[in-house]
Every structure is written in C-alpha cells, then in structure tokens.
Enzyme design. Structure first.
Site, PDB file in Angstrom:
ATOM      1  N   ASP A  25     -22.619 -78.801 140.345  1.00  0.00           N
ATOM      2  CA  ASP A  25     -23.366 -80.056 140.265  1.00  0.00           C
ATOM      3  C   ASP A  25     -23.619 -80.481 141.712  1.00  0.00           C
ATOM      4  O   ASP A  25     -22.703 -80.915 142.410  1.00  0.00           O
ATOM      5  CB  ASP A  25     -22.518 -81.093 139.511  1.00  0.00           C
ATOM      6  N   LYS A  88     -30.210 -84.905 148.886  1.00  0.00           N
ATOM      7  CA  LYS A  88     -30.931 -84.574 147.655  1.00  0.00           C
ATOM      8  C   LYS A  88     -32.232 -85.370 147.522  1.00  0.00           C
ATOM      9  O   LYS A  88     -33.205 -84.902 146.939  1.00  0.00           O
ATOM     10  CB  LYS A  88     -30.017 -84.862 146.468  1.00  0.00           C
TER      11      LYS A  88
HETATM   12 MG    MG Z   1     -24.397 -87.432 139.227  1.00  0.00          MG
END
Ligand code: MG
Ligand code: ADP
Length: 623
Positions: A25, A88
């Site tokens: 993740d 990100k």
């Molecule tokens: Mg998250």
C-alpha cells in the site's frame, strides 16, 4: 458456479513450487507491505517492529544519506525543502496540474511531470516513490528470507493512466516485478473476502469508505461474475484526520477562552488534539491537560465537534451512491479503511447513513496492504482454494475518430470481462456508412497504435451531420477475446467483428507500445490538439460552404470577398502543422462568418414569423 481462473499472461502457475509475492500500500501519508505466510496475510514489520512507514523521504547532500519514514520526520521542521512528503500527490501529474500548496522547488516545463530540486540533485516523483518502495522491498526480503516473485501495488481507484504508469515505473525502478496495480478499494474488499461470498450468483455492491490522514475517498464496487468493477468514486483531496484535529483545537481554544495561539502553542494543541482523538477510539471519556488546566472530552462532545467534517463525508457518500445509480438497499457491505475510521463517531455516522454495521475488524490502516498481499499470492499461483484471479487488459483499446485520432473505450489495466459502450455520430450530411477501425495502444494517433481490425456499418439512414446515433460496444470476455459491435439506434442497423487482441503481441512489442505511450505523452497531447483543431476547422469550412450556397445573396461584395479570403487562408493553413497559424486563421474566419450568421438568422426568423402569420389565418400548409 465455477469461478474464473485466469493466469496472468506469460505466467504459468507450476504446481508444488512455492512462490513469494508481496502486497504494497503506497499511501499518501503511510506506506506498508504485507505478504501471505503460512496461508495467512500479515503485515511485515521493520527491525524496530514498526508496520507503517511514513511516506517521507529526506535527501541530504551526501547521496548515500537518505532518511526514510520516522527517521525523516524531524527534517520536516529543519529542512522542509529537502524533505518530501505526500509525493503521491505529484505522481503522474504535470507541473500545471499541481495547484495545491507545497514548500518545494519544482523544475521542468508546465506540461511535464516536475522534478524536485534537492541538495542530492533533481528527483522525480517516480524516483522518490521508488525510494519508498525500495525500503519496503528490502524489509520484505529480510523478513521473508526468500527472493520475491513479484508485487501487487495499490493505487486509488480514480488514478488515471498517467498516474498508474508512474506508479508502475516507480515499482520497477525499485527492483520490483509488478504483478498488477490493484485499486485500493478492491484490495480492501478482497481483504474481507468479499470476492468469496457464497452468494456469487447475484451481483454484490460494496461501499468502501476510506478516511485517512489528509484525504477522503469513497468508492462503490460491484462484484459480478468474478470481477470487481468500480461503479463510482468520489472524495476530497483535503479532508481527513488532520481536519478532525484542527476542529478539536478550535473547540479547545473556546473552552480555554484563548483567541490566538502562537506557533509553539498551536503545535502543542494539535498534538494534544490528535492524542485525545485517538484515545477516544478506546475510551469513552478522556482528559486533556493544556495551559495548566484539565479539560474533559467525551465521545458525544467529540462527535458534535467533528460533525461538520462528518457531514461532508456523508454528503459525498450520498452523491457517489447516486452516481452509481444505487440506493442504500442495494449495498450488501460497507468497508472501513484509513486510520480515522477507528473513531467511534465515524463508524456511527457511516452505520447510520448506510443502515448497517460497517466492516472494521481488520485494522483499517492495514486492510489495503492485506488485500494486496492476498491478490499477489493468488497471482503467483499459490492459492489452493481454486479461487478466482482477476485479469486485466494489458493495453488500451479504442477506435479511430476523425483526424486519425484514437478514442479510448477500454483503458489498459481494466479488469476483464468488461463491456464499454459509447455513442458516435456522423461527420457529413447524408452519410450512410461508417468505418469502425479498432486499435490498441497508449498513443493518441492511430498511426502509432496497433490496428486490430476494421469493419463498415452500412445503411445508416441519411441525416444531417451529427444527428445519427451510432452506439459502439467493446466487449472483452474472460479469455481476452474482444468483440466490437456498432448499431445505429434509430434504424437498428448493426455490424460486428470479433478480434483476438493483446495475446497476439509478444512481450517485446507490448513493452514497446507501453514505453512509447509514456515517452510520447506530451507530444501526443499536442498532436491531438492539432488534429482536433483541424477537424473542427474543416467542419466549420464545410458548413460555411453549405450556407453560402443558400444565402450568399445576403452579403455585399466586400463582405463576400472578406469571407472568401478568410476561408481560403484557413484552408491553406490547414495544410501546415502550425497550430498558432491555424488558430489565428480560425479566429479571422469567425470574425466574418459571425456577421454572415447573424444575417442568416434574421432571414430565417423573418421566414418563420411570416409562416406563423399565414398559419394563423388559414389551415393551408403553404408559406
Ligand atoms: Mg490510505
Ligand atoms: P493515509 O491513508 O492518508 O496514509 P492513514 O490511513 O494512515 O492515512 O490515517 C491516518 C489518520 O488516522 C491520522 O489522522 C490519525 O490521527 C488517524 N488515526 C490513527 N489512529 C487512530 C485512532 N485510534 N482513532 C482515530 N484516528 C486515528
């Protein structure tokens, strides 16, 4: 019902050979890695037993002195320029796309992915993400004591092609073999085994509610015949746990009757608020010590303090549900993701709006990585339960439109089977046939893509350009077989073609098409703009010629000459590739044609009015 089992192209699942794969993740604020060990998906810890790696990288002058995660945190205050957080948010974005505030110096032109200027040199978002992924890879290799056979990396469901490609590149740069990019909400659903529901004959709809530190995402997924489909997504890029902390600070200020906080006080208040919020997830009442006073906060008060933020998330949930064309009764399960959903108040609010208890038994910080690990394990062929694997289209599929441009119907990495439908129309008056040219690839121009086949839809009833409604459907079945059909909706005439896509491509070709698509993204955007402008200009010229054959008597000699000249000039510039010249010529033509259009409109209004009068007096249909 037998479930689909589809091997990833080029990946055989040899029996009796255990392969090790990980799920990552790659989060905005935290990243983590998980793997299936002894049949159970587990998150992996670093040497200090930490699971979450804050997505922070600090670059120092010495190239080998990079700090990560918690170790990089302290530099946020002392050296913010070289301490990259939330990278990100920059992935796959051009400099012009980046509108939010940040402390960094970005280099590069407006239409490229920017690079960060750091003391260790220029770093692209891809490289920085690769540095984070590299840490997690090293952690996994140490813990698992086994070479890795691949990784599944999660991405937000709303990530576009460029953002996904950037993520994939980062993973490859970090020495990971990417088995698949998986949507974060899908990973969460997999973690709860929602793809193994006993009632698979019926479509299942799930809502994934993800409230993290700084972002909120909600997705509606449909699980149908072995495949997760994202029906709708929504969210806020600036709404998360940090906002809850700020709301508590506001309340604390009111309680203590303080108007202004200095920086040091503010930092202190924020920290206390965060701690209080997190404690309230376990306790019903807690005490906060600030400014030599004790303040009591209970769950009910906390709930009322953060109500505005909760309301905003609920509002988004309702909208997303509407976008998915579903009602609350259609939702079989709600899954909670993100650290902030540990708060009882958040769980309550979600339970209330969806009228059911949301799933939150798996740690909400870890659930996405867990789902990624389960998927990774399936993809390398380890799962014994014959469970399903989802497959995706390896390249985008689309068709040729005017100007040699590609209209993408199915994007790369879409889970199959899939069906996508889009309406097209005719370009010319009275057009009775349409060529459907099916192509595959990531580029914007047909000539740069791979042609898969073509067919003609005949017998379209003659209509004015733009009036016919041609519905084109792309359907990719579980084996990757593509069929394309076209149907004119008023007359019902149709035509169809079956194509075997992608698997006919060698890995080398596929790589080339992908790499080219990425390298030429900017160039393609400009070419697309040029082609679209040209098509529009030609349409404009054609319409004008038509109008002139009917109404040219409205113009005096000099008006006629001006218009004629502007027309010819535009036609000439259309033979060039100079977009500036073309746009200029369009502007000039518009100047003269607008005048003509106004005259024509007057004439037609007059005509219409006189028609009404006649009709008023008699039933005769003549004018
Ligand atoms: Mg998250
Ligand atoms: P992201 O997805 O943005 O990387 P996370 O899912 O890690 O973020 O969530 C971080 C947020 O979760 C922070 O605002 C943090 O305060 C909050 N959080 C962590 N633990 C708890 C808890 N026990 N109760 C309430 N909020 C929590």
């Amino acid at each position: 019902m037998a479930l689909l089992q589809i091997a990833e192209p080029g990946q055989s699942s040899e029996p009796h050979q255990h392969r090790v794969a990980i799920g990552i993740d790659l989060g905005t604020t935290h990243s983590l890695v998980a793997a299936v060990r002894s049949g159970e998906a587990k998150v992996l810890q670093d040497e200090q037993d930490r699971v979450l790696l804050p997505s922070i990288v600090h670059y120092a002058q010495q190239p080998n002195q990079i700090q990560y995660g918690d170790d990089a945190k302290s530099f946020l205050l002392t050296d913010p320029q070289n301490t990259i957080v939330s990278v990100k948010r920059f992935m796959g974005r051009s400099k012009a796309d980046i509108k939010f505030q940040h402390p960094y110096t970005l280099l590069g032109s407006d239409h490229e992915m920017p690079t960060f200027q750091t003391t260790a040199g220029e770093k692209t978002p891809v490289e920085i993400s690769a540095d984070i992924l590299n840490q997690l890879r090293i952690r996994a290799e140490k813990t698992l004591e086994h070479p890795l056979n691949g990784a599944v990396i999660t991405v937000p469901a709303y990530f576009d092609e460029a953002q996904r490609q950037a993520t994939r590149d980062a993973a490859e740069l970090a020495g990971l073999k990417v088995l698949r990019l998986l949507n974060e909400p899908t990973a969460a659903a997999v973690a709860y085994g929602l793809d193994k529901d006993s009632n698979l004959a019926i479509d299942q709809n799930y809502v994934i509610y993800d409230l993290g530190g700084g972002t909120f995402d909600v997705s509606v997924l449909r699980f149908s015949q072995g495949v997760f489909e994202v029906l709708a997504t929504g969210g806020h890029t600036a709404l998360g746990g940090d906002d809850l902390d700020r709301l508590i600070v506001k309340w604390l200020k009111e309680q203590l009757q303080i108007e202004e906080l200095n920086n040091e006080q503010y930092a202190n208040f924020i920290l206390s608020a965060k701690t209080a919020k997190e404690k309230l997830s376990d306790d019903h009442t807690i005490n906060i010590s600030l400014e030599k006073k004790e303040i009591t906060l209970d769950r009910a008060t906390f709930e009322s303090i953060i109500q505005t933020a909760l309301d905003r998330t609920i509002h988004v949930c309702k909208r997303v549900l509407r976008d998915a064309k579903l009602t609350i009764d259609d939702i079989q399960n709600v899954v909670l993701v993100g650290g902030s959903t540990r708060s009882y108040a958040v769980q309550q609010a979600v339970a209330e709006v969806f009228q059911q208890e949301p799933l939150c038994t798996i740690n909400p910080d870890e659930v996405v990585a867990i789902g990624a690990a389960i998927t990774a394990n399936q993809l390398v062929g380890n799962s014994k339960d014959g469970s399903l694997l989802l497959d995706v289209t390896p390249l985008s599929l689309g068709l040729e439109t005017m100007g040699g441009l590609v209209e993408r119907l199915v994007s790369r990495n879409t889970a199959i089977p899939v069906a996508r439908r889009q309406e097209f129309t005719t370009y010319k008056d009275g057009q009775t046939a349409m060529l459907i040219h099916v192509v595959q690839g990531e580029r914007d121009l047909v000539e740069h893509c791979r042609s898969l086949g073509r067919f003609v839809l005949h017998d379209i009833p003659p209509m004015t350009a733009g009036q016919a409604r041609i519905e084109v459907t792309f359907q990719v079945d579980a084996d990757g077989l593509l069929s394309v059909s076209a149907k004119e909706t008023t007359s019902g005439v149709q035509a169809k073609i079956d194509i075997k896509p992608s698997y006919g491509l060698s890995d080398k070709d596929m790589e080339r098409l992908l790499v080219e698509g990425f390298q030429h993204a900017e160039e393609d955007k400009n070419l697309r703009h040029l082609q679209e402008t040209k098509v529009e200009a030609k349409r404009e010229l054609e319409a004008l010629t038509q109008a002139l054959t009917v109404d040219s008597d409205l113009l005096n000699q000099s008006q006629k000459e001006n218009l004629d000249h502007a027309q010819q000039h535009l036609a000439k510039t259309l033979e060039t590739t100079d977009i500036k010249d073309i746009e200029q010529a369009i502007e000039t033509l518009k100047l003269h044609s607008d005048e003509f259009a106004a005259l024509r409109m007057n004439r037609h209004i007059d005509k219409a009015l006189s028609g009404t009068k006649l009709d008023d007096w008699s039933n005769s249909s003549s004018e």
